[in-house]
Enzyme design. Structure first.
Site, short mmCIF file in Angstrom:
data_model
loop_
_atom_site.label_atom_id
_atom_site.label_comp_id
_atom_site.label_asym_id
_atom_site.label_seq_id
_atom_site.Cartn_x
_atom_site.Cartn_y
_atom_site.Cartn_z
CB THR A 138 -0.90 0.02 1.26
OG1 THR A 138 -1.67 -1.18 1.29
CG2 THR A 138 -1.83 1.21 1.23
CE LYS B 99 -5.12 -0.61 1.75
NZ LYS B 99 -5.20 -1.84 2.42
CE LYS C 248 1.54 2.18 4.11
NZ LYS C 248 2.12 0.92 3.69
P1 NAD Z 1 5.71 -6.01 7.29
O1 NAD Z 1 6.54 -4.88 7.79
O2 NAD Z 1 5.35 -7.11 8.20
O3 NAD Z 1 6.42 -6.67 5.99
C1 NAD Z 1 7.15 -5.95 5.04
C2 NAD Z 1 8.41 -6.75 4.77
O4 NAD Z 1 9.15 -6.15 3.70
C3 NAD Z 1 9.37 -6.79 5.96
O5 NAD Z 1 9.61 -8.15 6.34
C4 NAD Z 1 10.63 -6.11 5.46
O6 NAD Z 1 11.82 -6.65 6.00
C5 NAD Z 1 10.52 -6.38 3.98
N1 NAD Z 1 11.34 -5.52 3.13
C6 NAD Z 1 11.49 -4.18 3.17
N2 NAD Z 1 12.33 -3.78 2.19
C7 NAD Z 1 12.72 -4.88 1.53
C8 NAD Z 1 13.58 -5.12 0.41
N3 NAD Z 1 14.19 -4.13 -0.22
N4 NAD Z 1 13.75 -6.39 0.00
C9 NAD Z 1 13.13 -7.42 0.62
N5 NAD Z 1 12.30 -7.27 1.69
C10 NAD Z 1 12.11 -6.00 2.13
O7 NAD Z 1 4.41 -5.32 6.68
P2 NAD Z 1 3.02 -6.07 6.32
O8 NAD Z 1 2.10 -5.95 7.48
O9 NAD Z 1 3.32 -7.38 5.72
O10 NAD Z 1 2.46 -5.07 5.20
C11 NAD Z 1 3.00 -5.06 3.90
C12 NAD Z 1 2.20 -4.08 3.06
O11 NAD Z 1 0.83 -4.50 3.04
C13 NAD Z 1 2.21 -2.66 3.60
O12 NAD Z 1 2.31 -1.76 2.52
C14 NAD Z 1 0.87 -2.53 4.33
O13 NAD Z 1 0.39 -1.21 4.37
C15 NAD Z 1 0.00 -3.43 3.47
N6 NAD Z 1 -1.15 -4.02 4.17
C16 NAD Z 1 -0.99 -4.58 5.40
C17 NAD Z 1 -2.10 -5.13 6.05
C18 NAD Z 1 -1.95 -5.79 7.40
O14 NAD Z 1 -2.98 -6.11 8.02
N7 NAD Z 1 -0.74 -6.04 7.89
C19 NAD Z 1 -3.36 -5.08 5.44
C20 NAD Z 1 -3.49 -4.52 4.18
C21 NAD Z 1 -2.38 -3.98 3.55
#
Ligand code: NAD
Length: 309
Positions: free
Chosen positions: A102, A177, A252
């Site tokens: 997102t 979204k 966010k």
């Molecule tokens: P998270 O922080 O758990 O996971 C993100 C991952 O990306 C981390 O493990 C981080 O180490 C990794 N990362 C960052 N830079 C990187 C790179 N260059 N190479 C490889 N890995 C890298 O976050 P999340 O909760 O999984 O959310 C991910 C996305 O989904 C976000 O944009 C969030 O807004 C969206 N989202 C989350 C939810 C939720 O409920 N958690 C719901 C809808 C949308």
């Protein structure tokens, strides 16, 4: 694109981890990568093959799927940092870049333009449904991109989700979204203010719910994610506001909505205010609580001299 393209899956966090697992279970060849070793180990323990580097994950991939915290992460990974080649330079020509993070609409459009300029294809496909939906493969995908690119990624989105909606060109998924979450953020505040007002005026929660849920106040924030315990037994209010949809994520998403409101010049008043309200909520302990916990903030900050609660 072949029927089951090899997938480089970067970002194996709370959402990406279970999404990658579902792709592996559906028979896709996945090469996972994350910068955090614990995320790699967790995915590996559930059968996701791990690559030693981003370049290794992208080698031979037909799709590069990213699930990162922010747009800056996406742009940095696409372009490369500190002189290291990014994903766009490493991937074979014509690779599908599928970003499910997102991020800002402008960043999504910039990422897509970079991908296309580098000879690739690009789709933005942010999700709703949270970790529970990621694990169950029941996410909703909001997709922005060309029609044929949408058709190409649809089969693998169907593996990870139960609803896939094509919202328009590049950035269209992100736009849908944040517009939806703008409605959600504002409506949860309105529902919460109404319940606290009802308490002050001597209404029971159930009475207000019974009226509003069958009247023009009806909305998802009321009838599914009801911010008071009781009327909707499955809502987070019944489990001390365990998320659900965490306050940090609502803060966010509303910041992304605020950025878009400002860059497009929309004369919005409630969106910016809601963004400020959830920022404060997240900063004052609500980051890890369900966003419907905003009602406790409103109640706590209300004058109690005439309270009937
Ligand atoms: P998270 O922080 O758990 O996971 C993100 C991952 O990306 C981390 O493990 C981080 O180490 C990794 N990362 C960052 N830079 C990187 C790179 N260059 N190479 C490889 N890995 C890298 O976050 P999340 O909760 O999984 O959310 C991910 C996305 O989904 C976000 O944009 C969030 O807004 C969206 N989202 C989350 C939810 C939720 O409920 N958690 C719901 C809808 C949308």
């Amino acid at each position: 694109m072949s029927e089951k393209p090899a997938i480089a899956f970067l970002g194996l966090g709370h959402m990406g981890g279970p999404m990658a697992i579902n792709l592996v279970r559906a028979g896709y060849s996945v090469a996972g990568f994350d910068v955090v070793p614990a995320a790699l180990e967790a995915a590996k323990a559930h059968g996701v093959p791990i690559a030693a580097s981003p370049a290794e994950s992208v080698a031979g991939a037909g799709v590069v799927l990213t699930m990162f915290p922010s747009g800056q992460h996406v742009l940095d990974a696409y372009r490369g940092t500190d002189g290291a080649p990014g994903l766009l330079a490493t991937a074979a020509p014509g690779t599908m870049f599928l970003d499910c993070s997102t991020i800002n609409v402008d960043e999504a459009r910039e990422a897509a333009a970079l991908a296309v300029e580098a000879g690739h294809r690009s789709v933005d496909a942010p999700v709703s449904g949270g970790v529970v939906g990621a694990e169950a493969g029941t996410l909703t995908f909001m997709v922005g991109g060309e029609e044929d690119d949408f058709d190409a990624v649809r089969p693998l989105l169907d593996v990870m989700g139960k609803r896939v909606v094509h919202c328009g060109g590049h950035g269209g998924g992100q736009a849908a979204k944040i517009c939806n979450n703008l409605i959600l953020g504002v409506s949860m505040i309105a529902v919460s203010e109404a319940f606290v007002l009802g308490e002050k005026l001597g209404l029971t929660h159930q009475a207000l719910f019974d009226v509003a849920s069958n009247a023009s106040g009806q909305c998802w924030a009321l009838t599914t994610n009801c911010p008071v315990p009781g009327p909707v037994p499955s809502s987070p209010a019944n489990r001390d506001y365990q998320p659900g949809f965490a306050g940090a994520l609502m803060a966010k998403d509303l910041k992304l909505a605020l950025n878009a409101l400002q860059s497009t010049g929309v004369a919005a008043r409630l969106g910016p205010l809601a963004s400020e309200i959830y920022d404060t909520f997240a900063a004052e302990g609500g980051a890890g609580r369900d966003f419907s916990g905003i009602i406790t903030d409103i109640r706590d900050k209300s004058h109690n001299d005439r309270s009937q609660a």
